[in-house]
Design an enzyme around this catalytic site. Structure first.
Site, PDB file in Angstrom:
ATOM      1  N   HIS A  55       0.831  -1.192   0.000  1.00 13.72           N
ATOM      2  CA  HIS A  55       0.000   0.000   0.000  1.00 13.72           C
ATOM      3  C   HIS A  55       0.872   1.250   0.000  1.00 13.72           C
ATOM      4  O   HIS A  55       2.090   1.181   0.198  1.00 13.72           O
ATOM      5  CB  HIS A  55      -0.917   0.014   1.240  1.00 13.72           C
ATOM      6  CG  HIS A  55      -0.185   0.037   2.542  1.00 13.72           C
ATOM      7  ND1 HIS A  55      -0.007  -1.080   3.313  1.00 13.72           N
ATOM      8  CD2 HIS A  55       0.426   1.044   3.201  1.00 13.72           C
ATOM      9  CE1 HIS A  55       0.669  -0.766   4.389  1.00 13.72           C
ATOM     10  NE2 HIS A  55       0.955   0.519   4.348  1.00 13.72           N
TER      11      HIS A  55
HETATM   12  P1  TYD Z   1      -1.223  -2.793   7.506  1.00 12.89           P
HETATM   13  O1  TYD Z   1      -0.853  -1.362   7.702  1.00 12.89           O
HETATM   14  O2  TYD Z   1      -1.892  -3.168   6.210  1.00 12.89           O
HETATM   15  O3  TYD Z   1       0.035  -3.730   7.738  1.00 12.89           O
HETATM   16  P2  TYD Z   1       1.470  -3.789   6.999  1.00 12.89           P
HETATM   17  O4  TYD Z   1       1.660  -2.535   6.211  1.00 12.89           O
HETATM   18  O5  TYD Z   1       2.438  -3.947   8.123  1.00 12.89           O
HETATM   19  O6  TYD Z   1       1.480  -5.001   6.138  1.00 12.89           O
HETATM   20  O7  TYD Z   1      -2.148  -3.210   8.728  1.00 12.89           O
HETATM   21  C1  TYD Z   1      -2.591  -4.546   8.931  1.00 12.89           C
HETATM   22  C2  TYD Z   1      -3.915  -4.507   9.689  1.00 12.89           C
HETATM   23  O8  TYD Z   1      -3.735  -3.900  10.969  1.00 12.89           O
HETATM   24  C3  TYD Z   1      -4.997  -3.702   8.976  1.00 12.89           C
HETATM   25  O9  TYD Z   1      -6.231  -4.375   9.164  1.00 12.89           O
HETATM   26  C4  TYD Z   1      -5.041  -2.392   9.713  1.00 12.89           C
HETATM   27  C5  TYD Z   1      -4.580  -2.767  11.115  1.00 12.89           C
HETATM   28  N1  TYD Z   1      -3.828  -1.675  11.769  1.00 12.89           N
HETATM   29  C6  TYD Z   1      -4.399  -0.964  12.814  1.00 12.89           C
HETATM   30  O10 TYD Z   1      -5.539  -1.201  13.228  1.00 12.89           O
HETATM   31  N2  TYD Z   1      -3.671   0.027  13.400  1.00 12.89           N
HETATM   32  C7  TYD Z   1      -2.407   0.341  12.995  1.00 12.89           C
HETATM   33  O11 TYD Z   1      -1.761   1.282  13.555  1.00 12.89           O
HETATM   34  C8  TYD Z   1      -1.832  -0.413  11.914  1.00 12.89           C
HETATM   35  C9  TYD Z   1      -0.451  -0.106  11.411  1.00 12.89           C
HETATM   36  C10 TYD Z   1      -2.571  -1.403  11.331  1.00 12.89           C
END
Ligand code: TYD
Length: 142
Positions: A55
């Protein structure tokens, strides 16, 4: 809109204080990194064969590093793409808004620490790569 690109994303040393007891690393928000930190999060127990990230963020600034272990970080601003290996606790990378990121090739027991400029907001994410590219084209046009 500000034009953000890969050029603004920088590998940065993390201050290291060493004595006979070992090392400590220090990151001071607004001094060592160019934003105030509102949120800190970390990923761990990451299987070696997964890709995290996938993303971009519209407005979020982040500073990210391997507090333990290591992983590859691929950054893409819609025009250029570059992969960094982050595998030391005394070096991190600043990621500006509007840069797509993928994290892969995790070593066992990796902890990836992220300092972020804003509270969590799902509306700040762009999770579709085609949509990201379209947003980059709009950004380039203004
Ligand atoms: P995501 O940011 O997509 O993870 P990464 O970039 O590390 O692969 O987040 C994964 C899941 O966690 C998504 O459902 C959103 C949730 N999340 C939160 O609720 N709070 C946060 O601060 C973060 C970073 C993620």
């Amino acid at each position: 809109m500000t034009k953000y690109s890969l050029d603004a994303c920088k590998v940065m040393p993390i201050k290291r204080i060493t004595d006979e007891r070992g090392d400590i690393g220090v990151v001071e928000a607004g001094r060592d990194i160019p934003f105030v930190v509102r949120r800190l999060y970390y990923s761990y127990n990451t299987p070696n064969d997964v890709v995290r990230g996938g993303h971009a963020h519209k407005n979020l600034h982040q500073f990210l590093f391997a507090i333990a272990g290591g992983f590859d970080l691929t950054l893409d601003d819609g025009t250029n793409r570059r992969t960094f290996r982050l595998d030391r606790p005394d070096e991190g990378i600043y990621i500006c808004p509007m840069v797509w990121r993928d994290l892969s090739n995790f070593l066992p027991n990796t902890v990836c620490l992220v300092m972020a400029s804003e509270y969590y907001d799902e509306n700040d994410y762009i999770r579709n790569y085609d949509e990201f590219l379209k947003s980059c084209r709009v950004k380039d046009a203004v």
